[in-house]
Design a protein around this motif. Structure first.
Motif, PDB file in Angstrom:
ATOM      1  N   PHE A 137       0.824  -1.201   0.000  1.00 65.20           N
ATOM      2  CA  PHE A 137       0.000   0.000   0.000  1.00 65.20           C
ATOM      3  C   PHE A 137       0.865   1.260   0.000  1.00 65.20           C
ATOM      4  O   PHE A 137       0.549   2.249  -0.664  1.00 65.20           O
ATOM      5  CB  PHE A 137      -0.930  -0.001   1.213  1.00 65.20           C
ATOM      6  N   ALA A 138       1.969   1.227   0.736  1.00 65.58           N
ATOM      7  CA  ALA A 138       2.886   2.364   0.740  1.00 65.58           C
ATOM      8  C   ALA A 138       3.517   2.540  -0.635  1.00 65.58           C
ATOM      9  O   ALA A 138       3.664   3.676  -1.128  1.00 65.58           O
ATOM     10  CB  ALA A 138       3.961   2.170   1.808  1.00 65.58           C
ATOM     11  N   TYR A 159       2.017  14.899   5.752  1.00 65.16           N
ATOM     12  CA  TYR A 159       2.384  13.783   6.628  1.00 65.16           C
ATOM     13  C   TYR A 159       3.675  14.092   7.391  1.00 65.16           C
ATOM     14  O   TYR A 159       3.751  13.910   8.611  1.00 65.16           O
ATOM     15  CB  TYR A 159       2.568  12.510   5.803  1.00 65.16           C
ATOM     16  N   VAL A 160       4.687  14.584   6.678  1.00 64.46           N
ATOM     17  CA  VAL A 160       5.975  14.874   7.310  1.00 64.46           C
ATOM     18  C   VAL A 160       5.833  15.972   8.366  1.00 64.46           C
ATOM     19  O   VAL A 160       6.342  15.850   9.494  1.00 64.46           O
ATOM     20  CB  VAL A 160       7.011  15.287   6.245  1.00 64.46           C
ATOM     21  N   ILE A 174      -4.019  15.046   6.637  1.00 59.63           N
ATOM     22  CA  ILE A 174      -3.645  14.557   5.304  1.00 59.63           C
ATOM     23  C   ILE A 174      -4.887  14.454   4.420  1.00 59.63           C
ATOM     24  O   ILE A 174      -4.880  14.857   3.252  1.00 59.63           O
ATOM     25  CB  ILE A 174      -2.954  13.188   5.404  1.00 59.63           C
ATOM     26  N   LEU A 175      -5.955  13.922   4.995  1.00 60.53           N
ATOM     27  CA  LEU A 175      -7.196  13.765   4.245  1.00 60.53           C
ATOM     28  C   LEU A 175      -7.770  15.121   3.841  1.00 60.53           C
ATOM     29  O   LEU A 175      -8.214  15.317   2.698  1.00 60.53           O
ATOM     30  CB  LEU A 175      -8.223  12.989   5.076  1.00 60.53           C
ATOM     31  N   VAL A 176      -7.749  16.079   4.762  1.00 56.96           N
ATOM     32  CA  VAL A 176      -8.268  17.424   4.468  1.00 56.96           C
ATOM     33  C   VAL A 176      -7.448  18.080   3.354  1.00 56.96           C
ATOM     34  O   VAL A 176      -8.005  18.691   2.427  1.00 56.96           O
ATOM     35  CB  VAL A 176      -8.250  18.294   5.738  1.00 56.96           C
ATOM     36  N   VAL A 177      -6.128  17.964   3.434  1.00 58.23           N
ATOM     37  CA  VAL A 177      -5.261  18.526   2.386  1.00 58.23           C
ATOM     38  C   VAL A 177      -5.590  17.894   1.039  1.00 58.23           C
ATOM     39  O   VAL A 177      -5.704  18.586   0.008  1.00 58.23           O
ATOM     40  CB  VAL A 177      -3.776  18.316   2.747  1.00 58.23           C
ATOM     41  N   GLY A 178      -5.751  16.569   1.034  1.00 55.39           N
ATOM     42  CA  GLY A 178      -6.067  15.880  -0.211  1.00 55.39           C
ATOM     43  C   GLY A 178      -7.400  16.326  -0.796  1.00 55.39           C
ATOM     44  O   GLY A 178      -7.510  16.572  -2.004  1.00 55.39           O
ATOM     45  N   ALA A 325      -4.136   5.925   2.119  1.00 55.21           N
ATOM     46  CA  ALA A 325      -3.897   4.576   2.644  1.00 55.21           C
ATOM     47  C   ALA A 325      -2.413   4.334   2.894  1.00 55.21           C
ATOM     48  O   ALA A 325      -2.015   3.845   3.960  1.00 55.21           O
ATOM     49  CB  ALA A 325      -4.452   3.536   1.678  1.00 55.21           C
ATOM     50  N   GLY A 326      -1.575   4.684   1.924  1.00 60.25           N
ATOM     51  CA  GLY A 326      -0.148   4.408   2.051  1.00 60.25           C
ATOM     52  C   GLY A 326       0.530   5.236   3.116  1.00 60.25           C
ATOM     53  O   GLY A 326       1.294   4.709   3.941  1.00 60.25           O
ATOM     54  N   LEU A 327       0.255   6.541   3.149  1.00 58.37           N
ATOM     55  CA  LEU A 327       0.894   7.421   4.122  1.00 58.37           C
ATOM     56  C   LEU A 327       0.444   7.087   5.544  1.00 58.37           C
ATOM     57  O   LEU A 327       1.235   7.153   6.487  1.00 58.37           O
ATOM     58  CB  LEU A 327       0.584   8.880   3.799  1.00 58.37           C
TER      59      LEU A 327
END
Length: 387
Positions: A137-138, A159-160, A174-178, A325-327
């Motif tokens: 997944f990553a 994420y970082v 992360i989800l909000v940014v995406g 999913a990966g992050l």
């Protein structure tokens, strides 16, 4: 009991569900995609796991007055998704694997033989198996970069930064940014979102020996080793002694009863349990059980509106789902690799287990996860004989 209720418990319960759900629902969505599930079947999966987590969390927490939080098996979803991606697992065969998982968890719990079973599988090998399953997944997340560099790299940057400045809210951010970048790129398809209560969909199982061995058994192993074991540890670290065998047994029953509707693995929560067990829930440890009970209510709501949740993820661009999913799994993968390689006596066997799992090979119709355990076990056995 009502006197023990608090606003902090309610908020903590909501946060634990928010973090747990956003960090791994993309993996479930990807697994259903790999199985070519219909939108109704995908929604049914969310209904089944919502019911399977919500009801036991409420009943067990209020019944024992301890913060017993139930969750779905994130590594289990990864096992299913990886097996489906190889093209050797159909939806009916997956349902049969879910039923087997429920039976095995029930037996392991009520028999009291959980510790005996897990002692036969060394933790380093179980950790290597988990890391190998999740690494795919990553890899998919980073492979998606050339298809939409701005979207995926922005999420990676979030994420970082999140690991440094807002670790607990990292995945939601992360989800909000995406979502924000996908909306700016006009990639969101909100017209496909059904705003309705979910209707569960029954899928009859198809019994396939290769699928049960290659996917069903690894599903059980990673659920017990990667979810129930740390879940027990989290409770004990928090100072709570609970009837573990009965709790695990009932999660197996929940998995079995809801398997035809998409419940692949119901188990003790591990990471999100820390929210309900910690002082954020309430300064008094004896009143923290309301946090996990409140979390159960929120899981029930997610289950009831599973069609809407599934529709939202269907509205997201594929690159965004892969990146989330990966992050979200990078930390788990790192921890699994650390546990797999920390003991020199198991290191060679763990490396073998990891790469066989990552390869995704299928032999005799049986998936890579099973062969990884076989290969790792052979290497470990030969090493011990040589010593």
């Amino acid at each position: 009991m009502l006197k023990d209720f608090s606003l902090s418990a309610l908020i903590t319960g909501f946060v634990s569900v928010l973090v747990g759900f956003t960090s791994s629902v993309a993996i479930i969505f990807q697994a259903t995609q790999n199985l070519h599930a219909t939108p109704e079947q995908t929604a049914s999966w969310l209904w089944a796991i919502g019911m399977g987590m919500g009801i036991p969390s409420i009943v067990m927490s209020l019944g024992t007055r301890k913060p017993i939080l139930i969750a779905w098996s994130t590594p289990g979803a990864a096992v299913i998704g990886a097996a489906a991606a190889s093209g050797h697992l159909t939806m009916p065969q997956a349902i049969a694997c879910f039923l087997l998982n429920g039976v095995l968890i029930t037996i392991a719990g009520f028999s009291g033989g959980f510790e005996k079973i897990m002692k036969r599988l060394p933790l380093p090998l179980a950790s290597a198996l988990l890391a190998g399953v999740l690494a795919r997944f990553a890899l998919d997340a980073f492979v998606a970069i050339p298809k939409n560099p701005l979207l995926v790299l922005s999420m990676a940057a979030a994420y970082v930064l999140g690991r440094r400045f807002w670790p607990r809210a990292n995945v939601p951010v992360i989800l909000v940014v995406g979502v924000a970048i996908a909306a700016a790129q006009h990639l969101l398809r909100m017209e496909v979102v059904p705003w309705k209560i979910t209707t569960p969909v029954w899928v009859s199982p198809e019994w396939s020996i290769p699928a049960l061995i290659g996917t069903g058994l690894p599903l059980f192993i990673v659920t017990m080793a990667s979810q129930n074991l740390p879940g027990i540890a989290a409770l004990r670290v928090g100072g709570y002694e609970a009837p573990i065998s009965r709790i695990i047994g009932w999660t197996g029953v929940s998995t079995f009863l809801l398997a035809p509707f998409g419940a692949f693995g119901i188990n003790l929560a591990a990471i999100t349990a820390a929210f309900c067990i910690g002082p954020e829930a309430h300064p008094d440890p004896k009143r923290r059980y309301w946090a996990s009970a409140c979390a159960g209510v929120f899981y029930l709501l997610i289950g009831l509106f599973g069609a809407t949740v599934a529709g939202l993820f269907a509205a997201f661009p594929k690159e965004m789902v892969l990146a989330v999913a990966g992050l979200a799994l990078l930390t788990t993968i790192g921890n699994a690799l650390s546990a797999a390689l920390s003991d020199e006596g198991y290191r060679e066997a763990s490396v073998m287990t990891f790469f066989v799992t990552l390869s995704g090979i299928t032999l005799l119709g049986i998936g890579a996860a099973f062969w990884a355990i076989v290969a790792g076990g052979i290497v470990l056995s030969l090493r011990r004989k040589a010593v």
